[in-house]
Design a protein around this motif. Structure first.
Motif, short mmCIF file in Angstrom:
data_model
loop_
_atom_site.label_atom_id
_atom_site.label_comp_id
_atom_site.label_asym_id
_atom_site.label_seq_id
_atom_site.Cartn_x
_atom_site.Cartn_y
_atom_site.Cartn_z
N UNK A 45 0.23 1.83 -7.47
CA UNK A 45 0.54 1.29 -6.80
C UNK A 45 1.73 2.34 -6.10
N UNK A 46 3.24 2.11 -7.08
CA UNK A 46 4.14 2.10 -7.17
C UNK A 46 4.82 0.81 -5.05
N UNK A 178 -4.41 -2.36 -0.24
CA UNK A 178 -3.83 -2.90 -1.03
C UNK A 178 -4.38 -4.08 -1.58
N UNK A 179 -6.28 -3.91 -1.00
CA UNK A 179 -6.83 -4.70 -1.48
C UNK A 179 -7.60 -3.90 -3.45
N UNK A 184 -7.14 -3.83 -8.45
CA UNK A 184 -7.19 -3.20 -10.29
C UNK A 184 -6.80 -2.73 -11.12
N UNK A 185 -5.65 -4.17 -10.63
CA UNK A 185 -4.18 -4.49 -11.77
C UNK A 185 -4.04 -6.14 -11.07
N UNK A 186 -4.40 -6.64 -10.40
CA UNK A 186 -3.92 -8.24 -10.50
C UNK A 186 -2.81 -7.87 -9.59
N UNK A 187 -2.34 -7.03 -8.96
CA UNK A 187 -1.40 -7.34 -7.96
C UNK A 187 -1.46 -7.42 -6.48
N UNK A 188 -0.39 -8.62 -5.73
CA UNK A 188 -0.18 -7.93 -4.43
C UNK A 188 0.69 -7.76 -4.14
N UNK A 189 0.38 -6.77 -3.07
CA UNK A 189 1.59 -6.28 -2.69
C UNK A 189 3.04 -6.87 -2.13
#
Length: 229
Positions: A45-46, A178-179, A184-189
């Motif tokens: 997502x960068x 963001x969900x 997809x990556x386990x990262x919360x913005x």
């Protein structure tokens, strides 16, 4: 409030300066060095998963449009009507439906959470990556840019229904994005989402939507007070 020729020139200068700053701030945000934490954040997502960055992109697009419209109006009167009919409605819609409510939301919510507990939105480790001025360019100076535009340029609002639908579609699309990034990556913005359970996230998202909607109506009210119909 009505702008004469001198007022139009002043507005053009302000638009040009705001455009330069928006491009400068956006380019420096894109060019941030990557610490270990930021490298992990960039794996999916960068910058595009952060509302702060999306707001900077929207502001930059807005002021680029403003400068184009101003230059044509001042330098090529024969093309002014055609360019205005094409670009002014786009400029007005972007500002009224997205730039003003989203920009105000970014500034108010970021600094509100920062004052409560900065680790929820801007962990201390980011101080090693982001300079103080860059943090303010992303979360503070966006505010005066909004009110400069509000004061120097009249914006025609579309009907409330269309405006609300546009803002709602933007908000839902961003929340779904963001969900998906987390799925997809386990990262919360944002770190605050990592400490909330599912009901807490629902409440947080609902309150966030109501706040940005309130800022949309605030923009309508201020525009009406300043410029009338």
């Amino acid at each position: 409030m009505v702008l004469g020729l001198q007022g139009q020139r002043t507005a053009s200068v302000l638009h040009f300066l705001c455009c330069l700053w928006a491009i400068f701030a956006l380019s420096h945000n894109i060019g941030l060095p990557q610490s270990a934490r930021r490298e992990r954040e960039h794996t999916y997502g960068g910058h595009w998963k952060h509302l702060t960055f999306l707001n900077q992109v929207l502001q930059t697009i807005l002021f680029v449009l403003c400068v184009i419209i101003d230059v044509v109006a001042l330098c090529s009167s024969s093309h002014e009507k055609m360019i205005s009919s094409l670009l002014v409605p786009v400029r007005d819609y972007i500002f009224s439906t997205f730039v003003f409510p989203v920009g105000l939301f970014v500034a108010v919510v970021f600094w509100g959470l920062y004052a409560y507990d900065r680790e929820l939105v801007y962990p201390r480790e980011l101080d090693e990556v982001n300079s103080v001025w860059l943090n303010h360019s992303m979360h503070t100076t966006i505010l005066p840019l909004l009110f400069i535009e509000l004061l120097v340029c009249p914006h025609k609002y579309v009907r409330k229904t269309k405006g609300i639908i546009g803002l709602t579609v933007f908000t839902i699309t961003y929340l779904c994005w963001i969900i998906w990034v987390n799925y997809a990556s386990g990262i919360w913005a944002y770190p605050v989402l990592g400490v909330l359970d599912t009901p807490g996230k629902i409440v947080f998202f609902s309150i966030a939507y109501l706040i940005v909607l309130m800022f949309y109506f605030l923009g309508r009210l201020l525009t009406k007070q300043l410029w009338g119909k």
